[in-house]
Scaffold this motif. Sequence first.
Motif, PDB file in Angstrom:
ATOM      1  N   ASP A   1     -16.121  72.152  18.055  1.00  0.00           N
ATOM      2  CA  ASP A   1     -15.048  72.228  17.068  1.00  0.00           C
ATOM      3  C   ASP A   1     -14.097  71.067  17.350  1.00  0.00           C
ATOM      4  O   ASP A   1     -13.505  70.981  18.430  1.00  0.00           O
TER       5      ASP A   1
ATOM      6  N   HIS B   1     -11.319  70.428  15.797  1.00  0.00           N
ATOM      7  CA  HIS B   1      -9.932  70.837  15.553  1.00  0.00           C
ATOM      8  C   HIS B   1      -9.166  69.822  14.703  1.00  0.00           C
ATOM      9  O   HIS B   1      -7.984  69.552  14.954  1.00  0.00           O
TER      10      HIS B   1
ATOM     11  N   ARG C   1     -18.053  70.502  13.917  1.00  0.00           N
ATOM     12  CA  ARG C   1     -17.392  71.023  12.726  1.00  0.00           C
ATOM     13  C   ARG C   1     -15.910  70.685  12.758  1.00  0.00           C
ATOM     14  O   ARG C   1     -15.369  70.315  13.796  1.00  0.00           O
ATOM     15  N   ARG C   2     -15.244  70.806  11.602  1.00  0.00           N
ATOM     16  CA  ARG C   2     -13.802  70.567  11.452  1.00  0.00           C
ATOM     17  C   ARG C   2     -13.417  69.187  12.007  1.00  0.00           C
ATOM     18  O   ARG C   2     -12.476  69.045  12.770  1.00  0.00           O
ATOM     19  N   SER C   3     -14.145  68.175  11.558  1.00  0.00           N
ATOM     20  CA  SER C   3     -13.912  66.814  12.033  1.00  0.00           C
ATOM     21  C   SER C   3     -13.415  65.933  10.903  1.00  0.00           C
ATOM     22  O   SER C   3     -13.267  66.369   9.755  1.00  0.00           O
TER      23      SER C   3
ATOM     24  N   ALA D   1     -19.828  73.970   9.357  1.00  0.00           N
ATOM     25  CA  ALA D   1     -18.807  73.134   8.725  1.00  0.00           C
ATOM     26  C   ALA D   1     -18.869  73.337   7.214  1.00  0.00           C
ATOM     27  O   ALA D   1     -19.715  74.074   6.702  1.00  0.00           O
TER      28      ALA D   1
END
Length: 371
Positions: free
Chosen positions: A91, A93, A123-125, A268
């Motif tokens: 993650d 963030h 994910r969350r990039s 994601a």
Amino acid sequence: MPDTENLQDWRRLIDAAELTRFTTEALTTAGARPADAAVTAEVLVAADLGGVESHGVARLRRYVEGLRNGDINRFGVPETVTDAGSVCVIDAHNALGQPALCRAVDLATDRAREFGTSVVAVRRSNHMGIAGWFAERGARAGMFTMVSTNAVPQVAPMGTNEPMFGTNPFCYAVPTSGGTLCFDGASSTVSRGKLEQLDRLGKPMQSGWALGPDGQAALGAAETVTGLINRKGYALLPLGGGDQNHGGHKGSALGLFAELLCGPLAGARWSRHTYQGGEAGLGHFVFCLNLDALGDQEVIRTEVEQLAREVRGGVPVEAQTPVRIPGDRRRLVTEMRLTHGVPVLESVVADLNDLAEFVGIEPVSALTYET
């Protein structure tokens, strides 16, 4: 100073170390941690060194402004949230994409040494620059490495003029006895960054690259870029174009493949939803295969290099144009620019100096001009 009022075709030669210094300092001053700023700057400058100006320091403003206004989380630290041995999930963030993907590649190479193969999803990039830099990092560690990412929706799958996919590049790199063999390319016919570069140069785009709101071919680079950014009905076409006769269905399938790997499978968002909710939701995907698990790594490296030599040795269609394999041009351009300086468009230099004033650092120092 060039004796002309039209500077759009002029470039300033900037030493790579100076360009890296400036980029790192701008990111650090904008709030990035020093280590994150350093790797992000290295990736951006590597793009300019290799002749991929569409993904180089011309994109620095989006990072600096994102860090300053909070769109990019300057406090975010990539975190491993799933660890299943050879499969991990990170993650990011909502932090800078380059440090997150760099951590993913390093984790993937470590796990592939242990298990033979590995997959690491992010994910969350945010935007991560050229995929080739990351794939080559894995290759230098002795791995066949594949990297992909999704992006904001800009590409219309074959049969529609509605953007649903990002430009969704695929990249692979493999070590050889002579270095690395690396391919890095979008699953669209052209990237938006390429159109932005053409717009800076005042050059036309080609028919078959994009569609306008009426579903017909878009021909103006500036209006197409604006239409893509503002989501005004413009769309890039998949690799192969908009019909099956030229392979548009294959480009669409590759774009969908990247969405699967970097969206649902990574936990994601896929491209149509990447920036919903006020923060980034991009996904990245890394696959590593340890050559030592396949056999004698040195034999494999030597045979890959032999294969590359055989392809280069093919009879050229045009006698004056040698046959190249992926990465050849970028390698030659990099060597030349490391020696003579990185040519940066005057308009980009002006933007960098505006950024310098914005964040309160010394402007970038250029060597000379060239056309």
